[in-house]
Design a protein around this motif. Sequence first.
Motif, mmCIF file in Angstrom:
data_model
loop_
_atom_site.group_PDB
_atom_site.id
_atom_site.type_symbol
_atom_site.label_atom_id
_atom_site.label_comp_id
_atom_site.label_asym_id
_atom_site.label_seq_id
_atom_site.Cartn_x
_atom_site.Cartn_y
_atom_site.Cartn_z
ATOM 1 N N MET A 16 0.898 -1.043 0.005
ATOM 2 C CA MET A 16 0.060 -0.082 -0.022
ATOM 3 C C MET A 16 0.833 1.188 0.015
ATOM 4 O O MET A 16 0.455 2.153 -0.840
ATOM 5 N N GLN A 17 1.813 1.184 0.978
ATOM 6 C CA GLN A 17 2.788 2.582 0.940
ATOM 7 C C GLN A 17 3.516 2.570 -0.398
ATOM 8 O O GLN A 17 3.667 3.685 -0.784
ATOM 9 N N MET A 19 2.352 1.969 -3.332
ATOM 10 C CA MET A 19 1.422 2.446 -4.286
ATOM 11 C C MET A 19 1.410 4.078 -4.135
ATOM 12 O O MET A 19 1.277 4.902 -4.788
ATOM 13 N N LEU A 20 1.117 4.334 -2.544
ATOM 14 C CA LEU A 20 0.912 5.522 -2.333
ATOM 15 C C LEU A 20 2.376 6.684 -2.682
ATOM 16 O O LEU A 20 2.067 7.734 -2.642
ATOM 17 N N ASP A 21 3.274 5.798 -2.799
ATOM 18 C CA ASP A 21 4.557 6.650 -3.075
ATOM 19 C C ASP A 21 4.741 6.808 -4.434
ATOM 20 O O ASP A 21 5.809 7.465 -4.965
ATOM 21 N N PRO A 23 3.492 8.551 -7.664
ATOM 22 C CA PRO A 23 2.532 9.790 -8.034
ATOM 23 C C PRO A 23 1.730 9.452 -9.258
ATOM 24 O O PRO A 23 0.671 9.492 -9.480
ATOM 25 N N PHE A 24 2.556 8.536 -10.204
ATOM 26 C CA PHE A 24 1.929 8.321 -11.554
ATOM 27 C C PHE A 24 0.953 7.259 -11.552
ATOM 28 O O PHE A 24 -0.030 7.245 -12.321
ATOM 29 N N LEU A 26 -1.067 6.941 -8.898
ATOM 30 C CA LEU A 26 -2.096 7.668 -8.351
ATOM 31 C C LEU A 26 -2.893 8.391 -9.294
ATOM 32 O O LEU A 26 -4.136 8.466 -9.380
ATOM 33 N N LEU B 161 4.544 18.000 -10.675
ATOM 34 C CA LEU B 161 4.657 16.643 -11.082
ATOM 35 C C LEU B 161 6.229 16.325 -11.137
ATOM 36 O O LEU B 161 7.019 15.506 -10.651
ATOM 37 N N LEU B 164 8.202 16.899 -8.261
ATOM 38 C CA LEU B 164 8.246 15.646 -7.553
ATOM 39 C C LEU B 164 9.364 14.686 -7.864
ATOM 40 O O LEU B 164 10.155 14.101 -7.010
ATOM 41 N N LYS B 168 12.656 13.188 -6.149
ATOM 42 C CA LYS B 168 13.172 12.034 -5.956
ATOM 43 C C LYS B 168 14.405 11.723 -6.315
ATOM 44 O O LYS B 168 15.355 11.012 -5.611
ATOM 45 N N SER B 176 8.871 8.641 2.066
ATOM 46 C CA SER B 176 7.873 9.235 1.337
ATOM 47 C C SER B 176 7.576 10.730 1.367
ATOM 48 O O SER B 176 8.296 11.269 2.516
ATOM 49 N N PHE B 182 1.842 15.340 0.101
ATOM 50 C CA PHE B 182 0.921 14.055 -0.690
ATOM 51 C C PHE B 182 -0.683 14.812 -0.526
ATOM 52 O O PHE B 182 -1.344 14.538 -1.700
ATOM 53 N N LEU B 185 -0.520 16.639 -3.727
ATOM 54 C CA LEU B 185 -0.624 15.661 -5.049
ATOM 55 C C LEU B 185 -2.122 15.453 -5.287
ATOM 56 O O LEU B 185 -2.219 15.477 -6.397
ATOM 57 N N ILE B 189 -3.663 15.766 -8.764
ATOM 58 C CA ILE B 189 -4.302 14.555 -9.684
ATOM 59 C C ILE B 189 -5.728 15.194 -9.928
ATOM 60 O O ILE B 189 -6.047 14.823 -11.052
ATOM 61 N N PHE B 267 -6.162 9.089 -0.542
ATOM 62 C CA PHE B 267 -6.262 8.118 -1.405
ATOM 63 C C PHE B 267 -7.608 7.994 -1.865
ATOM 64 O O PHE B 267 -8.159 7.961 -3.133
ATOM 65 N N ILE B 270 -8.718 10.492 -4.065
ATOM 66 C CA ILE B 270 -8.291 10.372 -5.357
ATOM 67 C C ILE B 270 -9.146 9.555 -6.139
ATOM 68 O O ILE B 270 -9.667 9.718 -7.393
#
Lengths: 53, 570
Positions: A16-17, A19-21, A23-24, A26, B161, B164, B168, B176, B182, B185, B189, B267, B270
């Motif tokens: 899950m983490q 996935m949440l990390d 961005p694309f 999401l 984006l 970000l 990274k 994270s 977040f 973000l 989105i 989430f 989103i």
Amino acid sequence: MNDQSSQDEIVRIPIMQRMLDNPFLLLFIGVVFPAVFYIIWGIMEIVTIPIAN
Amino acid sequence: MSAELFRTCPESGLQFHKPAERLMKAHAVASIVFLLIGGVGALLVTLTRWPAVHLLPADRFYQLLTMHGVDMLIFWLITFEIAVLYFCSSTLLKCRLATPKIAWLGFALMMIGMVVNNLAVMNGDASVMMTSYVPMPANPNFYLGLILFAVGALIGCFVFLGTLVIAKEEKTYEGSIPLVTFGALTACIIAVFTIASGAIILIPTYLWSIGYINHIDPAMYRLIWWALGHSSQQINVAAHVAVWYAIAAIVFGARPLSEKVSRTAFFLYIAFLQLASAHHLLVDPGLSSEWKIFNTSYAMYLAVLASMVHGLTVPGSIEVAQRAKGLTNGLFEWLRKAPWSNPIFSGMFISLVGFGFIGGISGVIMGTEQINIIIHNTIYVPGHFHATVVIGTTLAFMSLTYFLIPTLFRKQVMFPGLVKWQPYLFGFGMAVFTLAMMGAGTLGVERRHWDMAFTDSMLGFDYPASAYTFMGIVGISGTAAVIGGAIFVLVTVLSVFFGKPVDSESAWGFTTSRVLRAEPIVVPEGGHAAAGKWGFAAPGTFLLAIFFLVIFVIYYVINWKYLASVWPIS
Ligand code: HEM
Ligand SMILES: [Cu+2]
């Protein structure tokens, strides 16, 4: 906690983490969900309304 | 990375990438100009809907209503949000902003779009209101302006984006991204989906308005337009929730109760928030109940759940932070002794409570297919969304601005005595305004209606006297809120352009003793639960949440009961 297990923890980031990390991923979900359930499903209903004559 | 490209704010420790800083300043200043223009519209429209004043003639009313809706809902909020996106990426991640030149191009497009659209409205042949439903035609520049603005905003999203990605790659953070980023973000989105939907519908509508397409189906227009119209509200929600978390951290050094839970709640936004667009089409005949109920009930409740999570965890984290500092007496000492005269905090807290209690509860009522019909297209609807986008988003952004004036603009906030009261005047004025609108709407008063008395009309309707009283309250409280908004614009513009530079935190203009002192959270002896009560780390917040749920349930039941009485079934 010894060094060994904390090392392992870094490697095994929960799914899950991960996935949440991402961005694309999401962004993909955030566009595809509403596009499918709201827009495409909605358009299908509107275009199947019979035309009056 | 060259050091000169960055500036560190001496008090807050925030790191600003200079090109990003200039962009943030430009967006923030422009957005406040839009708020000013929209605010003039708010005053004139409010004075027209106040029956005893009934200021404008009908055509001017619709023209200014269009202007107010578009300038506020689209230009003010989205422009400020782009500044928030740049802040949350470049500043919070201590990273250079991706492609500042392209970001300036986006800014230019937004400004041109805003001017083109406003000129069309001023011209008088685009009074179609912000929804601009076909087949009612507007001056083509109305649509063109919106399209240009949207392209500019989309560029802003991609710059975010891109930043970000850079952060990274250059490893400017570990693990994270921070929760606030977040949240940004999430807003970004939703914005991408929103703007794409806007393009899908507004570009053909533009072509139709200049004669290249001869027909746009109204049902189709409404379906896709609301993917823009509703989702853009969800950009606001995600952005102001991120601002709440940021302010809790800034003022209290609070940390989210559970990163996992808060992120999962974002989430849910989103994935599901945008589906609730369907609530605008609950009475549209061409769509099935399955589509309506899936998109509103099932999907929307997941998003509402997420909002309740944020509404609980933000005050909860503040409570835990306050208790850790020793404010452990009773259930509410942490709240009583909060810095109520610091507008950064008071504005944010009024925003949170107003958004939850007024905007949130009314939103669920409106999103329920059956009870929606009681208030559909009445002034209850603007009542609801002024609670969300004005008390919720606008007030949260005002609070953040009071923080940005000294940190980003490096200017003292002028008239601190007045600023202390500004969130209360604006927030409570708006709270009364929205509740009175809901009262009037429950009695059937329409939205977007120039004359509720139906003077000289063939098919009149007599409202009960109480409906007129409610609309009078709308007029008075709306005017009070406009004064609150004017104070904000005045103070911000004067401070930014004429304020004295800041040299220390005590020169910020209001109680800042705790601001950004962000003492590392000390876990109290025996853990957080020991500083709490009854085994809860945040018992006061828990009680507030129960209170919220009780009101929610009572109001929900009343509406079903009311439905049964307006529509008797034997
Ligand atoms: C003190 C502040 C404000 C006051 C007194 C005010 C007042 C009003 C009034 C009286 C209406 C007309 C309702 C109707 O007749 O249907 C209206 C509509 C509207 N307002 Fe505001 N408003 C304020 C601030 C804002 C802000 C900050 C936003 C957005 C962020 C906003 C967004 C809108 C929208 C979208 C409409 C609907 C336009 C339409 O129906 O096309 N307002 N407002
Ligand atoms: Cu909506």
